[in-house]
Scaffold this motif. Structure first.
Motif, PDB file in Angstrom:
ATOM      1  N   LYS A 197       0.815  -1.212   0.000  1.00  0.00           N
ATOM      2  CA  LYS A 197       0.000   0.000   0.000  1.00  0.00           C
ATOM      3  C   LYS A 197       0.852   1.267   0.000  1.00  0.00           C
ATOM      4  CE  LYS A 197      -4.115  -2.027   2.090  1.00  0.00           C
ATOM      5  NZ  LYS A 197      -5.111  -1.942   3.173  1.00  0.00           N
ATOM      6  N   LYS A 198       1.972   1.235   0.677  1.00  0.00           N
ATOM      7  CA  LYS A 198       2.842   2.407   0.726  1.00  0.00           C
ATOM      8  C   LYS A 198       3.347   2.774  -0.672  1.00  0.00           C
ATOM      9  CE  LYS A 198       7.007   4.255   2.947  1.00  0.00           C
ATOM     10  NZ  LYS A 198       8.116   3.969   3.904  1.00  0.00           N
ATOM     11  N   LYS A 199       3.815   1.775  -1.401  1.00  0.00           N
ATOM     12  CA  LYS A 199       4.308   2.003  -2.761  1.00  0.00           C
ATOM     13  C   LYS A 199       3.180   2.424  -3.686  1.00  0.00           C
ATOM     14  CE  LYS A 199       6.901  -0.302  -6.461  1.00  0.00           C
ATOM     15  NZ  LYS A 199       7.573  -1.582  -6.865  1.00  0.00           N
ATOM     16  N   TYR A 200       2.023   1.780  -3.518  1.00  0.00           N
ATOM     17  CA  TYR A 200       0.875   2.082  -4.374  1.00  0.00           C
ATOM     18  C   TYR A 200       0.428   3.525  -4.219  1.00  0.00           C
ATOM     19  CZ  TYR A 200      -3.958   2.134  -6.042  1.00  0.00           C
ATOM     20  OH  TYR A 200      -5.124   2.461  -6.689  1.00  0.00           O
ATOM     21  N   TYR A 201       0.232   3.962  -2.982  1.00  0.00           N
ATOM     22  CA  TYR A 201      -0.265   5.319  -2.758  1.00  0.00           C
ATOM     23  C   TYR A 201       0.790   6.377  -3.075  1.00  0.00           C
ATOM     24  CZ  TYR A 201      -4.490   3.403  -0.751  1.00  0.00           C
ATOM     25  OH  TYR A 201      -5.685   2.737  -0.590  1.00  0.00           O
ATOM     26  N   HIS A 202       2.052   5.995  -2.961  1.00  0.00           N
ATOM     27  CA  HIS A 202       3.122   6.914  -3.367  1.00  0.00           C
ATOM     28  C   HIS A 202       3.038   7.192  -4.866  1.00  0.00           C
ATOM     29  CE1 HIS A 202       7.025   8.888  -3.452  1.00  0.00           C
ATOM     30  NE2 HIS A 202       7.405   8.057  -4.420  1.00  0.00           N
ATOM     31  N   LYS A 203       2.804   6.136  -5.651  1.00  0.00           N
ATOM     32  CA  LYS A 203       2.666   6.290  -7.104  1.00  0.00           C
ATOM     33  C   LYS A 203       1.410   7.070  -7.456  1.00  0.00           C
ATOM     34  CE  LYS A 203       3.539   2.830  -9.836  1.00  0.00           C
ATOM     35  NZ  LYS A 203       3.511   1.471 -10.437  1.00  0.00           N
TER      36      LYS A 203
ATOM     37  N   LYS B 133       2.035  10.778  -6.772  1.00  0.00           N
ATOM     38  CA  LYS B 133       2.899  11.345  -7.808  1.00  0.00           C
ATOM     39  C   LYS B 133       2.108  11.626  -9.082  1.00  0.00           C
ATOM     40  CE  LYS B 133       6.986   9.958  -8.829  1.00  0.00           C
ATOM     41  NZ  LYS B 133       8.142   9.090  -9.208  1.00  0.00           N
ATOM     42  N   LYS B 134       1.197  10.722  -9.417  1.00  0.00           N
ATOM     43  CA  LYS B 134       0.401  10.913 -10.630  1.00  0.00           C
ATOM     44  C   LYS B 134      -0.557  12.079 -10.478  1.00  0.00           C
ATOM     45  CE  LYS B 134      -2.188   8.380 -14.108  1.00  0.00           C
ATOM     46  NZ  LYS B 134      -2.651   7.044 -14.562  1.00  0.00           N
ATOM     47  N   VAL B 135      -1.187  12.195  -9.300  1.00  0.00           N
ATOM     48  CA  VAL B 135      -2.106  13.311  -9.059  1.00  0.00           C
ATOM     49  C   VAL B 135      -1.366  14.633  -9.136  1.00  0.00           C
ATOM     50  CG1 VAL B 135      -3.569  14.435  -7.331  1.00  0.00           C
ATOM     51  CG2 VAL B 135      -3.756  11.965  -7.713  1.00  0.00           C
ATOM     52  N   LEU B 136      -0.158  14.669  -8.590  1.00  0.00           N
ATOM     53  CA  LEU B 136       0.644  15.893  -8.648  1.00  0.00           C
ATOM     54  C   LEU B 136       1.006  16.248 -10.084  1.00  0.00           C
ATOM     55  CD1 LEU B 136       3.039  15.343  -5.592  1.00  0.00           C
ATOM     56  CD2 LEU B 136       1.140  16.958  -5.750  1.00  0.00           C
ATOM     57  N   LYS B 137       1.161  15.216 -10.920  1.00  0.00           N
ATOM     58  CA  LYS B 137       1.535  15.441 -12.323  1.00  0.00           C
ATOM     59  C   LYS B 137       0.368  15.937 -13.157  1.00  0.00           C
ATOM     60  CE  LYS B 137       3.790  13.219 -16.268  1.00  0.00           C
ATOM     61  NZ  LYS B 137       4.476  11.987 -16.758  1.00  0.00           N
ATOM     62  N   VAL B 138      -0.807  15.319 -12.990  1.00  0.00           N
ATOM     63  CA  VAL B 138      -1.952  15.659 -13.852  1.00  0.00           C
ATOM     64  C   VAL B 138      -2.953  16.583 -13.167  1.00  0.00           C
ATOM     65  CG1 VAL B 138      -1.694  13.451 -15.024  1.00  0.00           C
ATOM     66  CG2 VAL B 138      -3.409  13.673 -13.219  1.00  0.00           C
ATOM     67  N   GLY B 139      -2.789  16.809 -11.876  1.00  0.00           N
ATOM     68  CA  GLY B 139      -3.699  17.684 -11.140  1.00  0.00           C
ATOM     69  C   GLY B 139      -4.907  16.917 -10.619  1.00  0.00           C
ATOM     70  N   ILE B 140      -5.537  17.437  -9.582  1.00  0.00           N
ATOM     71  CA  ILE B 140      -6.692  16.778  -8.983  1.00  0.00           C
ATOM     72  C   ILE B 140      -7.836  16.652  -9.986  1.00  0.00           C
ATOM     73  CG2 ILE B 140      -8.480  16.975  -7.216  1.00  0.00           C
ATOM     74  CD1 ILE B 140      -6.404  18.257  -5.396  1.00  0.00           C
TER      75      ILE B 140
ATOM     76  N   TYR C  63       2.599   8.506 -22.689  1.00  0.00           N
ATOM     77  CA  TYR C  63       1.455   9.307 -22.262  1.00  0.00           C
ATOM     78  C   TYR C  63       0.933   8.786 -20.931  1.00  0.00           C
ATOM     79  CZ  TYR C  63       1.274  11.148 -27.047  1.00  0.00           C
ATOM     80  OH  TYR C  63       1.575  11.747 -28.244  1.00  0.00           O
ATOM     81  N   THR C  64       0.134   9.604 -20.281  1.00  0.00           N
ATOM     82  CA  THR C  64      -0.535   9.202 -19.055  1.00  0.00           C
ATOM     83  C   THR C  64      -1.943   9.808 -19.066  1.00  0.00           C
ATOM     84  OG1 THR C  64      -0.370   9.112 -16.650  1.00  0.00           O
ATOM     85  CG2 THR C  64       0.381  11.153 -17.708  1.00  0.00           C
ATOM     86  N   THR C  65      -2.584   9.870 -17.923  1.00  0.00           N
ATOM     87  CA  THR C  65      -3.899  10.510 -17.836  1.00  0.00           C
ATOM     88  C   THR C  65      -3.777  11.983 -18.232  1.00  0.00           C
ATOM     89  OG1 THR C  65      -4.508   9.035 -16.026  1.00  0.00           O
ATOM     90  CG2 THR C  65      -5.833  11.040 -16.299  1.00  0.00           C
TER      91      THR C  65
END
Length: 262
Positions: A42-48, A51-58, A238-240
């Motif tokens: 869970k620690k690794k999962y939520y860290h990723k 990071k993704k939310v910070l990249k693409v925004g809420i 690409y990502t979200t």
């Protein structure tokens, strides 16, 4: 050719491909493994995730969650297929479950299957501990063109780039995501519907259905496609989409649709 299938979906593309592969006289499906997608670290999962939310925004992240239905719930009515566990039961194919893609249970099942070739459908990153178990490695179907759309969700990024095409790529899995040697790829003209959501779900269903016959052909003629495979280079990842990118996708969709209608 003895194969095994690893998938994260009970319905949709995995079931569609299994149904097509069962038509072959030279392919034997030894096992289907359903990955339940449990979060073991869970620690690794939520860290990723963070990071993704910070990249693409809420807003981008929330919009990405909303769009998932376009590729799952909205697609299923077009496919009209039994679930993969039902197909396995009807054809006496061992149907196994594993909590996570890269866990020890998956490795154990892969070794138990003793297949020549593995097939990944709808999975995320697969480690070498998994994809090196089958004698010939593993193939993946990426529902977009490679190397131009690595890790890309189908169709939306083509529209972002003002393209009226989509496609799929069958490639061998290596230690990175969507970077392995290309065995076969094909472009498909987009059919534009009244809105973006319907356009995505309709065309995605077309890509899923069209790719099944190509996958069967590749597996039946594996030596030929392996010998003539092409290494990837200079790919685009690409990502979200951020909310700004999503708005551009919406604008470009209208431009492309209106151009077709003229």
């Amino acid at each position: 050719m003895d194969i095994l299938i690893l998938t994260t979906n009970i319905e949709g593309s995995a079931a569609l491909n299994l149904r097509e592969l069962l038509k072959s006289d030279t392919i034997s499906v030894k096992m289907v493994i359903y990955n339940k997608g449990e979060i073991l670290n869970k620690k690794k999962y939520y860290h990723k995730r963070i990071k993704k939310v910070l990249k693409v925004g809420i807003c981008g992240a929330l919009n990405g969650i909303r769009m998932r239905k376009w590729y799952i719930d909205d697609v299923l009515p077009y496919l009209k297929n039994d679930s993969i566990d039902v197909i396995c039961k009807k054809n006496n194919i061992p149907f196994k479950t594993t909590p996570s893609i890269n866990c020890s249970k998956t490795i154990e099942l892969f070794k138990m299957a003793n297949a020549d070739l593995g097939l990944s459908i709808g999975n995320t990153y697969i480690t070498s501990k998994i994809f090196t178990v089958p004698k010939l490695g593993m193939l993946n179907i990426h529902y977009e063109e490679l190397p131009d759309y690595q890790n890309a969700t189908g169709i939306i990024w083509q529209i972002y780039n003002r393209s009226n095409k989509t496609g799929f790529t069958i490639h061998k899995i290596d230690k990175h995501i969507d970077t392995g040697p290309i065995f076969y790829k094909e472009k498909i003209d987009l059919v534009f519907k009244k809105n973006l959501r319907e356009t995505v779900s309709y065309n995605y269903s077309r890509v899923l259905q069209k790719s099944t016959k190509s996958l069967r052909r590749v597996i039946e003629n594996f030596d030929y496609y392996h010998k003539n495979s092409i290494m990837q280079c200079n790919g685009n990842t690409y990502t979200t989409p951020t909310i700004t990118q999503y708005l551009k996708i919406k604008r470009n969709f209208k431009l492309l649709r209106d151009n077709v209608e003229k």
